[in-house]
Scaffold this motif. Structure first.
Motif, short mmCIF file in Angstrom:
data_model
loop_
_atom_site.label_atom_id
_atom_site.label_comp_id
_atom_site.label_asym_id
_atom_site.label_seq_id
_atom_site.Cartn_x
_atom_site.Cartn_y
_atom_site.Cartn_z
N TRP A 104 15.41 -9.95 -2.71
CA TRP A 104 14.39 -9.56 -3.91
C TRP A 104 12.91 -9.98 -3.55
CZ3 TRP A 104 18.41 -13.17 -4.54
CH2 TRP A 104 18.07 -14.26 -4.56
N ALA A 105 12.83 -10.84 -2.59
CA ALA A 105 11.50 -11.39 -2.16
C ALA A 105 10.93 -10.97 -1.00
CB ALA A 105 11.70 -13.11 -2.07
N ASN A 106 9.49 -10.49 -0.86
CA ASN A 106 8.90 -10.09 0.12
C ASN A 106 8.89 -11.25 1.34
OD1 ASN A 106 6.71 -11.82 -0.31
ND2 ASN A 106 5.49 -10.38 -1.28
N VAL A 107 8.05 -10.83 2.28
CA VAL A 107 8.17 -11.83 3.71
C VAL A 107 7.54 -13.05 3.19
CG1 VAL A 107 7.20 -11.98 5.89
CG2 VAL A 107 8.69 -9.86 5.16
N LEU A 108 6.28 -13.07 2.53
CA LEU A 108 5.54 -13.91 2.15
C LEU A 108 6.50 -15.07 1.31
CD1 LEU A 108 2.74 -15.43 2.54
CD2 LEU A 108 2.31 -14.25 0.28
N ARG A 109 6.78 -14.63 0.24
CA ARG A 109 7.59 -15.47 -0.58
C ARG A 109 8.97 -16.06 0.08
NH1 ARG A 109 9.53 -15.26 -6.09
NH2 ARG A 109 10.68 -17.35 -6.40
N ASN A 110 9.49 -15.35 1.01
CA ASN A 110 10.63 -15.90 1.67
C ASN A 110 10.23 -17.17 2.59
OD1 ASN A 110 13.59 -14.78 1.65
ND2 ASN A 110 12.37 -12.86 1.57
N VAL A 111 9.14 -16.70 3.30
CA VAL A 111 8.71 -17.89 4.19
C VAL A 111 8.04 -18.95 3.61
CG1 VAL A 111 6.93 -18.31 6.15
CG2 VAL A 111 8.21 -16.01 6.13
N ALA A 112 7.70 -18.89 2.32
CA ALA A 112 7.03 -19.93 1.78
C ALA A 112 8.22 -20.59 0.88
CB ALA A 112 5.99 -19.69 0.72
N PHE A 113 9.44 -20.23 0.52
CA PHE A 113 10.33 -20.66 -0.45
C PHE A 113 10.53 -22.12 -0.35
CE2 PHE A 113 14.87 -20.93 -2.09
CZ PHE A 113 14.39 -20.66 -3.31
N GLY A 114 11.02 -22.69 1.07
CA GLY A 114 10.93 -24.14 1.11
C GLY A 114 9.80 -24.92 0.55
N LEU A 115 8.70 -24.45 0.81
CA LEU A 115 7.43 -25.16 0.20
C LEU A 115 7.60 -24.88 -1.26
CD1 LEU A 115 4.92 -23.99 2.85
CD2 LEU A 115 6.00 -26.38 3.03
N GLU A 116 8.01 -23.87 -1.80
CA GLU A 116 7.86 -23.62 -3.33
C GLU A 116 8.68 -24.57 -3.99
OE1 GLU A 116 9.28 -20.23 -6.43
OE2 GLU A 116 8.69 -19.63 -4.43
N LEU A 117 10.01 -24.90 -3.15
CA LEU A 117 11.05 -25.89 -3.56
C LEU A 117 10.36 -27.36 -3.63
CD1 LEU A 117 14.41 -24.50 -1.97
CD2 LEU A 117 13.67 -24.22 -4.41
N ARG A 118 9.61 -27.64 -2.70
CA ARG A 118 9.04 -28.91 -2.59
C ARG A 118 7.73 -28.83 -3.62
NH1 ARG A 118 8.83 -30.37 3.93
NH2 ARG A 118 11.06 -29.85 4.11
N GLY A 119 7.55 -28.21 -4.40
CA GLY A 119 6.26 -28.07 -5.18
C GLY A 119 4.83 -27.80 -4.61
N VAL A 120 4.91 -27.50 -3.38
CA VAL A 120 3.65 -27.11 -2.81
C VAL A 120 2.72 -25.98 -3.63
CG1 VAL A 120 2.41 -26.46 -0.79
CG2 VAL A 120 4.40 -27.98 -0.71
N ALA A 121 1.62 -26.10 -3.94
CA ALA A 121 0.80 -25.45 -4.76
C ALA A 121 0.78 -23.80 -4.13
CB ALA A 121 -0.53 -25.96 -4.97
N VAL A 157 11.63 -13.64 10.46
CA VAL A 157 11.03 -14.40 9.00
C VAL A 157 11.84 -15.63 8.68
CG1 VAL A 157 11.45 -13.98 6.41
CG2 VAL A 157 10.71 -12.13 7.90
N GLY A 158 13.23 -15.71 9.20
CA GLY A 158 14.09 -17.10 8.95
C GLY A 158 13.36 -18.20 9.86
N LEU A 159 13.18 -17.58 10.79
CA LEU A 159 12.49 -18.86 11.99
C LEU A 159 11.10 -19.11 11.22
CD1 LEU A 159 12.28 -20.28 14.50
CD2 LEU A 159 11.42 -18.32 15.89
N ALA A 160 10.15 -18.25 10.65
CA ALA A 160 9.06 -18.68 10.21
C ALA A 160 9.21 -19.58 9.00
CB ALA A 160 8.21 -17.47 9.88
N ARG A 161 10.16 -19.33 8.24
CA ARG A 161 10.68 -20.16 6.96
C ARG A 161 10.82 -21.46 7.26
NH1 ARG A 161 14.93 -17.91 3.55
NH2 ARG A 161 16.22 -18.49 5.55
N ALA A 162 11.71 -21.63 8.55
CA ALA A 162 12.12 -22.80 9.05
C ALA A 162 10.67 -23.81 9.56
CB ALA A 162 13.05 -22.77 10.30
N LEU A 163 10.06 -22.94 10.41
CA LEU A 163 8.81 -23.73 10.90
C LEU A 163 7.73 -24.19 9.60
CD1 LEU A 163 8.11 -21.18 13.95
CD2 LEU A 163 8.60 -23.74 14.18
N SER A 164 7.68 -23.33 8.49
CA SER A 164 6.71 -23.44 7.54
C SER A 164 6.75 -24.89 6.87
CB SER A 164 6.74 -22.31 6.55
OG SER A 164 7.76 -22.49 5.72
#
Length: 268
Positions: A104-121, A157-164
């Motif tokens: 349900w999330a686009n590429v940007l949201r998927n890649v940023a999700f780990g940072l979102e969980l950490r509370g990054v702005a 996308v999965g690789l970018a999420r891990a790198l981010s």
């Protein structure tokens, strides 16, 4: 305990303890009556890619999940940067075989999700996500959804999420197995580039001998259950050669043949 043999293409000094990002000591793991790992010890040099290679069911993914903190061993200890692993942590990121994207999330949201969980702005995490989306070759697809992407693009996308999330250690569980051969070869070349420029430690599970020799600084060959490390190979000289020439290099071909000779008797 089976002591692993170490083979190197050229003579290099032993890796001092301080140069190991991850250390596995005496790891044992059972599932009911099935003994998956027995007293397995292995060091993972910092800033390098180590492949875990062996027959199906030999415990490669089990070891990867123990390093990630997703499974607990029955005995033994994992250290990351000198600290014992008690569970998942920000120093490790996992790239799954099946992409593990949020549909349900686009590429940007998927890649940023780990940072979102950490509370990054929002603005900061999206800027970081956009950087790694571009780095894995997906610039222009930020607003696309997983169902609109090919298998190879979803894996990027999965690789970018891990790198981010900027983890020190990237754990990769057969990340290229679900893509076609042409895409897989391109991924392998991209992975070599990431290892060279990202200054991270990569632990890579694969069933492919050719892939392991092509991408690895170190290859750990695991025995069938209960798994131990039987041999460590460091194709050192290949890392200094042009990626276009590696597969034709006599050293590459010799190492592939040598590993197959070691594993042939375990293939049913």
């Amino acid at each position: 305990m089976v002591m692993p043999q170490i083979k190197e293409a050229v003579n290099v000094p032993d890796m001092p303890q301080s140069d190991n990002a991850v250390v596995a000591r005496g790891i044992s793991k059972t599932y009911g009556e099935v003994e998956a790992l027995r007293d397995l010890s292995l060091e993972f040099p910092r800033g390098q890619l180590t492949s875990l290679l062996g027959p199906s069911g030999c415990g490669k993914t089990t070891l990867l999940k123990i390093i990630a903190g997703l499974l607990k061993p029955n005995s033994g200890e994992i250290e990351v940067n000198g600290k014992p692993v008690k569970g998942p942590g920000p120093d490790r990121a996992f790239v799954f075989q099946d992409f593990a994207l949020m549909p349900w999330a686009n590429v940007l949201r998927n890649v940023a999700f780990g940072l979102e969980l950490r509370g990054v702005a929002t603005s900061e995490r999206e800027a970081i996500a956009e950087k790694y989306i571009a780095e894995v070759g997906l610039a222009g697809f930020e607003k696309s959804y997983p169902h609109q992407l090919s298998g190879g693009m979803r894996q990027r996308v999965g690789l970018a999420r891990a790198l981010s999330v900027d983890a020190d250690v990237l754990l990769m569980d057969e990340p290229f197995s679900a893509v076609d051969e042409q895409t897989r070869r391109k991924f392998q070349e991209d992975l070599l580039n990431l290892v060279q420029h990202e200054n991270k430690t990569f632990i890579f599970v694969t069933h492919s001998i050719e892939e392991a020799v092509y991408v690895s600084d170190q290859i750990a060959i695991l025995l069938p259950r209960p798994s131990r490390v039987s041999e460590i190979i460091r194709p050192t000289d290949l890392r200094h050669k042009n990626v276009d020439n590696i597969r034709r290099d006599p050293e590459y071909l010799d190492i592939v043949d040598s590993i197959w000779a070691s594993l042939r008797s375990y293939v049913e």
